[in-house]
Write a protein that holds these residues in place. Structure first.
Motif, PDB file in Angstrom:
ATOM      1  N   HIS A  21       0.844  -1.188   0.000  1.00  0.00           N
ATOM      2  CA  HIS A  21       0.000   0.000   0.000  1.00  0.00           C
ATOM      3  C   HIS A  21       0.880   1.240   0.000  1.00  0.00           C
ATOM      4  O   HIS A  21       2.038   1.195   0.407  1.00  0.00           O
ATOM      5  N   GLU A  22       0.314   2.341  -0.422  1.00  0.00           N
ATOM      6  CA  GLU A  22       1.105   3.566  -0.502  1.00  0.00           C
ATOM      7  C   GLU A  22       1.527   4.062   0.877  1.00  0.00           C
ATOM      8  O   GLU A  22       2.637   4.556   1.053  1.00  0.00           O
ATOM      9  N   ASN A  23       0.637   3.914   1.851  1.00  0.00           N
ATOM     10  CA  ASN A  23       0.913   4.427   3.187  1.00  0.00           C
ATOM     11  C   ASN A  23       0.671   3.374   4.260  1.00  0.00           C
ATOM     12  O   ASN A  23      -0.180   2.481   4.101  1.00  0.00           O
ATOM     13  N   THR A  25      -0.826   3.714   7.018  1.00  0.00           N
ATOM     14  CA  THR A  25      -2.179   3.814   7.572  1.00  0.00           C
ATOM     15  C   THR A  25      -3.205   3.012   6.775  1.00  0.00           C
ATOM     16  O   THR A  25      -4.311   2.765   7.265  1.00  0.00           O
ATOM     17  N   HIS A  26      -2.847   2.591   5.576  1.00  0.00           N
ATOM     18  CA  HIS A  26      -3.769   1.801   4.763  1.00  0.00           C
ATOM     19  C   HIS A  26      -3.767   0.324   5.165  1.00  0.00           C
ATOM     20  O   HIS A  26      -4.625  -0.437   4.713  1.00  0.00           O
ATOM     21  N   LEU A  27      -2.811  -0.093   5.990  1.00  0.00           N
ATOM     22  CA  LEU A  27      -2.774  -1.463   6.485  1.00  0.00           C
ATOM     23  C   LEU A  27      -3.839  -1.664   7.561  1.00  0.00           C
ATOM     24  O   LEU A  27      -4.134  -0.748   8.334  1.00  0.00           O
ATOM     25  N   ASP A  28      -4.403  -2.866   7.627  1.00  0.00           N
ATOM     26  CA  ASP A  28      -5.329  -3.143   8.716  1.00  0.00           C
ATOM     27  C   ASP A  28      -4.548  -3.255  10.028  1.00  0.00           C
ATOM     28  O   ASP A  28      -3.317  -3.325  10.038  1.00  0.00           O
ATOM     29  N   GLU A  29      -5.259  -3.261  11.124  1.00  0.00           N
ATOM     30  CA  GLU A  29      -4.608  -3.212  12.436  1.00  0.00           C
ATOM     31  C   GLU A  29      -3.670  -4.388  12.664  1.00  0.00           C
ATOM     32  O   GLU A  29      -2.556  -4.208  13.175  1.00  0.00           O
ATOM     33  N   SER A  31      -2.086  -6.191  10.399  1.00  0.00           N
ATOM     34  CA  SER A  31      -0.909  -6.040   9.540  1.00  0.00           C
ATOM     35  C   SER A  31       0.046  -4.987  10.105  1.00  0.00           C
ATOM     36  O   SER A  31       1.265  -5.143  10.025  1.00  0.00           O
ATOM     37  N   GLN A  32      -0.493  -3.934  10.663  1.00  0.00           N
ATOM     38  CA  GLN A  32       0.355  -2.908  11.269  1.00  0.00           C
ATOM     39  C   GLN A  32       1.153  -3.488  12.438  1.00  0.00           C
ATOM     40  O   GLN A  32       2.350  -3.218  12.587  1.00  0.00           O
ATOM     41  N   TYR A  53       7.895   2.403   6.903  1.00  0.00           N
ATOM     42  CA  TYR A  53       7.087   1.671   5.919  1.00  0.00           C
ATOM     43  C   TYR A  53       7.526   1.896   4.484  1.00  0.00           C
ATOM     44  O   TYR A  53       7.248   1.074   3.607  1.00  0.00           O
ATOM     45  N   TYR A 197       3.701   5.049  -6.977  1.00  0.00           N
ATOM     46  CA  TYR A 197       2.479   5.517  -6.326  1.00  0.00           C
ATOM     47  C   TYR A 197       2.160   6.982  -6.590  1.00  0.00           C
ATOM     48  O   TYR A 197       0.993   7.352  -6.762  1.00  0.00           O
TER      49      TYR A 197
END
Length: 237
Positions: A21-23, A25-29, A31-32, A53, A197
Motif C-alpha cells: 500500500h502507498e501508506n 495507515t492503509h494497512l489493517d490493524e 498487519s500494522q 514503511y 504511487y
C-alpha cells in the motif's frame, strides 16, 4: 565452469518491488502490528513503524512486484543479440505471464535463471509472491528436495564472492570496477515507490529494471572474459 555454459540457455532477470500500500495507515490493524514486530530489529529506536514503511517493498510479506524484466541471448551465426522484455501491471498477471515464459522457453534442465543477488532476493521474492497469489510454482522456482548443485540459479553477486560469505557488492559497484559503461539512469531503487504511487510512471520503472538486466548480463560476460554487448546488440521486444 562459466565458460562452458551456453549463453542462450540463461534467462537474466530483475524485479522491482513496492510496499503493498502507498501508506502505512492503509494497512489493517493486524498487519500494522505484524509489520512493527517484523521490523523491530531493523528500526531499533530510530524510526516508528510508519516512518519505516517506505522500505516495506523489500519484504515479500509486505510488498509486491510491479515489474519483472528479463533478457536472453540469441545467436545467429556470428551475430549476437540480447533481447529484453518486461511484465508489468497487476501483480498476479505479472507472475502468471512470467511463469508462462519459463514454461514455454526456459523449462529444460539445461536452462538457468540469473540475477544479481537473485538467490537472496529476486528468486525467493517471486516464489513467495506466487504462493501468496495462489499460483503454483514453476519448476525453476520450486527448490523443495533439490540438492544445492541441482538448483538452476546463477547469481552474479555470489559469483563475485568467490566463496567469501561476508561480502556484499552492489550491481552498480561491480559494473563500475569491471569497466562496464553505466547508462544514464534517472532513478535508483529508493525512488521506485514514489515513481509508482505518486508519479504513476510505470514506463520509467520498466526502463530502470531493464537497464539492470542488461548490466547483469554485461557483468556475466566480463566474468567469462568476453566482449561486452554493444548498443546495437541490445533489442527491446
Amino acid at each position: 565452469m562459466l565458460y562452458k555454459l551456453n549463453l542462450e540457455h540463461i534467462l537474466f532477470l530483475d524485479i522491482e518491488t513496492v510496499p503493498l500500500h502507498e501508506n502505512f495507515t492503509h494497512l489493517d490493524e493486524t498487519s500494522q502490528q505484524l509489520w512493527e514486530l517484523k521490523t523491530q530489529y531493523q528500526r531499533k529506536d530510530e524510526f516508528s513503524p510508519g516512518e519505516f514503511y517506505d522500505r516495506a517493498g523489500i519484504w515479500a510479506e509486505f510488498g509486491k512486484i510491479v515489474c519483472i524484466s528479463v533478457g536472453y541471448f540469441k545467436m545467429q551465426g556470428e551475430t549476437r543479440n540480447f533481447r529484453t522484455t518486461s511484465f508489468y501491471g497487476d501483480e498476479a498477471k505479472i507472475l502468471k505471464e512470467f511463469k508462462q515464459l519459463l514454461i514455454d522457453y526456459f523449462s529444460s534442465v539445461k536452462h538457468l535463471l540469473c540475477a544479481h543477488n537473485g538467490k537472496e532476493f529476486d528468486f525467493p521474492y517471486i516464489a513467495r509472491r506466487m504462493v501468496i497469489n495462489g499460483i503454483n510454482l514453476p519448476y525453476k522456482l520450486d527448490l523443495f528436495g533439490k540438492k544445492p548443485w541441482e538448483v538452476p540459479h546463477l547469481d552474479t553477486m555470489e559469483l563475485w564472492k568467490f566463496g567469501d560469505y561476508k561480502h556484499y557488492t552492489s550491481l552498480k559497484l561491480l559494473a563500475h570496477i569491471l569497466g562496464i559503461p553505466s547508462p544514464k539512469e534517472d532513478m535508483d531503487g529508493s525512488m521506485v515507490k514514489d515513481v509508482f504511487y505518486k508519479e504513476k510512471d510505470i514506463n520509467r520503472i520498466i526502463d530502470y529494471c531493464e537497464l539492470d538486466v542488461v548490466t547483469t548480463a554485461q557483468v556475466f560476460l566480463r566474468m567469462r572474459n568476453e566482449e561486452l554487448l554493444t548498443e546495437d546488440e541490445i533489442k527491446k521486444v
